[in-house]
Write a protein that holds these residues in place. Structure first.
Motif, PDB file in Angstrom:
ATOM      1  N   GLN A   1      -8.574  44.584  -9.110  1.00  0.00           N
ATOM      2  CA  GLN A   1      -9.474  45.252 -10.105  1.00  0.00           C
ATOM      3  C   GLN A   1      -9.718  46.746  -9.474  1.00  0.00           C
ATOM      4  O   GLN A   1      -9.660  47.802 -10.143  1.00  0.00           O
ATOM      5  CB  GLN A   1     -10.788  44.625 -10.304  1.00  0.00           C
ATOM      6  CG  GLN A   1     -10.868  43.509 -11.227  1.00  0.00           C
ATOM      7  CD  GLN A   1     -12.047  42.935 -11.284  1.00  0.00           C
ATOM      8  OE1 GLN A   1     -12.936  43.525 -11.486  1.00  0.00           O
ATOM      9  NE2 GLN A   1     -11.970  41.503 -11.786  1.00  0.00           N
ATOM     10  N   ASN A   2     -10.051  46.842  -8.354  1.00  0.00           N
ATOM     11  CA  ASN A   2     -10.171  48.102  -7.468  1.00  0.00           C
ATOM     12  C   ASN A   2      -8.902  48.691  -7.571  1.00  0.00           C
ATOM     13  O   ASN A   2      -8.826  50.110  -7.571  1.00  0.00           O
ATOM     14  CB  ASN A   2     -10.462  47.872  -6.092  1.00  0.00           C
ATOM     15  CG  ASN A   2     -12.096  47.270  -6.041  1.00  0.00           C
ATOM     16  OD1 ASN A   2     -12.614  47.573  -7.203  1.00  0.00           O
ATOM     17  ND2 ASN A   2     -12.375  46.478  -4.958  1.00  0.00           N
TER      18      ASN A   2
ATOM     19  N   GLU B   1      -6.692  51.837 -21.312  1.00  0.00           N
ATOM     20  CA  GLU B   1      -8.130  51.597 -21.256  1.00  0.00           C
ATOM     21  C   GLU B   1      -8.524  52.737 -22.379  1.00  0.00           C
ATOM     22  O   GLU B   1      -9.468  52.710 -23.322  1.00  0.00           O
ATOM     23  CB  GLU B   1      -8.854  52.078 -20.191  1.00  0.00           C
ATOM     24  CG  GLU B   1     -10.408  51.610 -19.936  1.00  0.00           C
ATOM     25  CD  GLU B   1     -10.686  50.308 -20.167  1.00  0.00           C
ATOM     26  OE1 GLU B   1     -11.571  50.090 -21.106  1.00  0.00           O
ATOM     27  OE2 GLU B   1      -9.813  49.562 -19.952  1.00  0.00           O
TER      28      GLU B   1
ATOM     29  N   GLU C   1     -10.992  40.732  -7.506  1.00  0.00           N
ATOM     30  CA  GLU C   1     -11.802  42.101  -7.319  1.00  0.00           C
ATOM     31  C   GLU C   1     -10.919  43.161  -6.515  1.00  0.00           C
ATOM     32  O   GLU C   1     -10.739  44.286  -6.946  1.00  0.00           O
ATOM     33  CB  GLU C   1     -12.913  41.789  -6.555  1.00  0.00           C
ATOM     34  CG  GLU C   1     -13.835  43.001  -6.374  1.00  0.00           C
ATOM     35  CD  GLU C   1     -15.404  42.662  -5.656  1.00  0.00           C
ATOM     36  OE1 GLU C   1     -15.666  43.632  -5.021  1.00  0.00           O
ATOM     37  OE2 GLU C   1     -15.660  41.406  -5.613  1.00  0.00           O
TER      38      GLU C   1
ATOM     39  N   MET D   1      -8.413  39.620 -13.273  1.00  0.00           N
ATOM     40  CA  MET D   1      -8.030  39.864 -11.993  1.00  0.00           C
ATOM     41  C   MET D   1      -8.900  39.645 -11.000  1.00  0.00           C
ATOM     42  O   MET D   1     -10.062  39.664 -10.963  1.00  0.00           O
ATOM     43  CB  MET D   1      -7.234  41.323 -11.811  1.00  0.00           C
ATOM     44  CG  MET D   1      -6.241  41.627 -12.878  1.00  0.00           C
ATOM     45  SD  MET D   1      -5.758  43.412 -12.386  1.00  0.00           S
ATOM     46  CE  MET D   1      -4.159  43.328 -13.721  1.00  0.00           C
TER      47      MET D   1
ATOM     48  N   SER E   1      -3.362  51.898 -16.619  1.00  0.00           N
ATOM     49  CA  SER E   1      -4.661  51.576 -16.746  1.00  0.00           C
ATOM     50  C   SER E   1      -5.437  52.588 -17.498  1.00  0.00           C
ATOM     51  O   SER E   1      -6.148  52.329 -18.441  1.00  0.00           O
ATOM     52  CB  SER E   1      -5.370  51.010 -15.321  1.00  0.00           C
ATOM     53  OG  SER E   1      -6.781  50.776 -15.720  1.00  0.00           O
TER      54      SER E   1
ATOM     55  N   ARG F   1      -5.546  41.070 -18.405  1.00  0.00           N
ATOM     56  CA  ARG F   1      -6.771  42.042 -18.609  1.00  0.00           C
ATOM     57  C   ARG F   1      -7.286  42.227 -16.960  1.00  0.00           C
ATOM     58  O   ARG F   1      -7.377  41.188 -16.445  1.00  0.00           O
ATOM     59  CB  ARG F   1      -7.777  41.668 -19.525  1.00  0.00           C
ATOM     60  CG  ARG F   1      -7.343  41.364 -20.805  1.00  0.00           C
ATOM     61  CD  ARG F   1      -7.126  42.931 -21.455  1.00  0.00           C
ATOM     62  NE  ARG F   1      -8.276  43.796 -21.357  1.00  0.00           N
ATOM     63  CZ  ARG F   1      -8.315  45.101 -21.186  1.00  0.00           C
ATOM     64  NH1 ARG F   1      -6.873  45.733 -20.903  1.00  0.00           N
ATOM     65  NH2 ARG F   1      -9.279  46.015 -21.121  1.00  0.00           N
ATOM     66  N   ILE F   2      -7.758  43.363 -16.784  1.00  0.00           N
ATOM     67  CA  ILE F   2      -8.213  43.697 -15.351  1.00  0.00           C
ATOM     68  C   ILE F   2      -9.430  42.952 -15.174  1.00  0.00           C
ATOM     69  O   ILE F   2      -9.719  42.417 -13.931  1.00  0.00           O
ATOM     70  CB  ILE F   2      -8.544  45.468 -15.410  1.00  0.00           C
ATOM     71  CG1 ILE F   2      -7.397  46.019 -15.628  1.00  0.00           C
ATOM     72  CG2 ILE F   2      -9.455  45.553 -14.024  1.00  0.00           C
ATOM     73  CD1 ILE F   2      -7.553  47.548 -15.683  1.00  0.00           C
ATOM     74  N   TYR F   3     -10.368  42.515 -16.039  1.00  0.00           N
ATOM     75  CA  TYR F   3     -11.613  41.869 -15.673  1.00  0.00           C
ATOM     76  C   TYR F   3     -11.284  40.386 -15.362  1.00  0.00           C
ATOM     77  O   TYR F   3     -11.911  39.618 -14.717  1.00  0.00           O
ATOM     78  CB  TYR F   3     -12.540  41.910 -16.751  1.00  0.00           C
ATOM     79  CG  TYR F   3     -11.984  41.326 -18.000  1.00  0.00           C
ATOM     80  CD1 TYR F   3     -12.158  39.745 -18.163  1.00  0.00           C
ATOM     81  CD2 TYR F   3     -11.570  41.947 -19.086  1.00  0.00           C
ATOM     82  CE1 TYR F   3     -11.930  39.277 -19.609  1.00  0.00           C
ATOM     83  CE2 TYR F   3     -11.342  41.419 -20.069  1.00  0.00           C
ATOM     84  CZ  TYR F   3     -11.239  40.089 -20.545  1.00  0.00           C
ATOM     85  OH  TYR F   3     -10.767  39.443 -21.481  1.00  0.00           O
TER      86      TYR F   3
ATOM     87  N   GLY G   1      -3.173  46.381 -15.866  1.00  0.00           N
ATOM     88  CA  GLY G   1      -4.083  45.363 -16.900  1.00  0.00           C
ATOM     89  C   GLY G   1      -3.134  45.567 -18.115  1.00  0.00           C
ATOM     90  O   GLY G   1      -3.717  44.888 -19.321  1.00  0.00           O
TER      91      GLY G   1
ATOM     92  N   SER H   1      -6.414  48.714  -9.592  1.00  0.00           N
ATOM     93  CA  SER H   1      -6.015  49.129 -10.952  1.00  0.00           C
ATOM     94  C   SER H   1      -6.699  50.364 -11.455  1.00  0.00           C
ATOM     95  O   SER H   1      -6.135  50.936 -12.193  1.00  0.00           O
ATOM     96  CB  SER H   1      -6.302  47.963 -11.816  1.00  0.00           C
ATOM     97  OG  SER H   1      -7.854  48.074 -12.105  1.00  0.00           O
ATOM     98  N   ARG H   2      -7.652  50.741 -10.692  1.00  0.00           N
ATOM     99  CA  ARG H   2      -8.349  52.027 -11.100  1.00  0.00           C
ATOM    100  C   ARG H   2      -7.217  53.280 -10.685  1.00  0.00           C
ATOM    101  O   ARG H   2      -7.625  54.326 -11.245  1.00  0.00           O
ATOM    102  CB  ARG H   2      -9.768  52.117 -10.504  1.00  0.00           C
ATOM    103  CG  ARG H   2     -10.541  51.289 -10.606  1.00  0.00           C
ATOM    104  CD  ARG H   2     -12.037  51.531 -10.066  1.00  0.00           C
ATOM    105  NE  ARG H   2     -12.845  50.354 -10.361  1.00  0.00           N
ATOM    106  CZ  ARG H   2     -13.700  49.693  -9.529  1.00  0.00           C
ATOM    107  NH1 ARG H   2     -13.758  50.503  -8.432  1.00  0.00           N
ATOM    108  NH2 ARG H   2     -14.517  48.675  -9.815  1.00  0.00           N
TER     109      ARG H   2
END
Length: 183
Positions: free
Chosen positions: A127-128, A140, A124, A122, A136, A118-120, A114, A130-131
């Motif tokens: 996004q998963n 964050e 889905e 990207m 990240s 930004r991750i939001y 991110g 990136s966790r």
């Protein structure tokens, strides 16, 4: 990574091993030095945001949040970055290999983490993914501290992830370095 490999190629690592006798001390010393370099870089970036940006007509950086939490986050990010650099240094045989892999992997981790987008925004699946990115976790945590005035307890999960990542990478570095050292 490049300096570590250069020392290995020049025989400096062998001389250090003969003096200290412990792989852990050699790795710990390198870790401590580059950890401090990371913290100094962080402080310099903060200083630029506070003192230099206003001279260019831009807004002054407002830290927000708890200073202790900011320093803790910076320390954990520095630990994770240093551990990753050490792992690359001991794993690859040449500086060119380490430089190539290190550069590409950091760019990929930045994109996934991110830093670029930004991750939001990207898809889905990204996004998963990136966790699981240390970038990240650090980003964050800093965003929470600077923008949302979060407390240490609210960023603690990311802090623990960064410390865990650092411990895993440093431990792997010690093991790999020990298995590859002849003396």
């Amino acid at each position: 990574a490049g300096n570590f490999i250069k020392e290995r190629e020049e025989g400096s690592m062998l001389r250090l091993r003969l003096i200290s006798g412990s792989q852990f001390r050699v790795i710990a010393g390198k870790f401590a030095f580059y950890f401090l370099v990371c913290l100094i870089q962080f402080l310099m970036m903060i200083a630029v945001g506070i003192f230099v940006m206003p001279l260019m007509g831009l807004s002054r950086l407002v830290l927000g949040g708890e200073l202790a939490a900011i320093l803790l986050t910076a320390s954990c990010v520095a630990m994770a970055a240093t551990g990753y650099g050490l792992l690359i240094a001991v794993y690859f045989r040449t500086a060119q290999q380490a430089l190539s892999f290190g550069s590409v992997s950091v760019v990929i981790l930045s994109a996934i983490g991110g830093v670029w987008v930004r991750i939001y925004v990207m898809p889905e699946i990204l996004q998963n993914i990136s966790r699981f990115s240390p970038m990240s976790w650090g980003l964050e945590s800093f965003n929470d501290l600077f923008l949302r005035e979060a407390t240490i307890t609210s960023i603690l999960p990311n802090i623990l992830r960064l410390v865990g990542f650092a411990l895993v990478t440093v431990s792997a570095s010690v093991i790999i370095h020990k298995t590859r050292t002849v003396v």
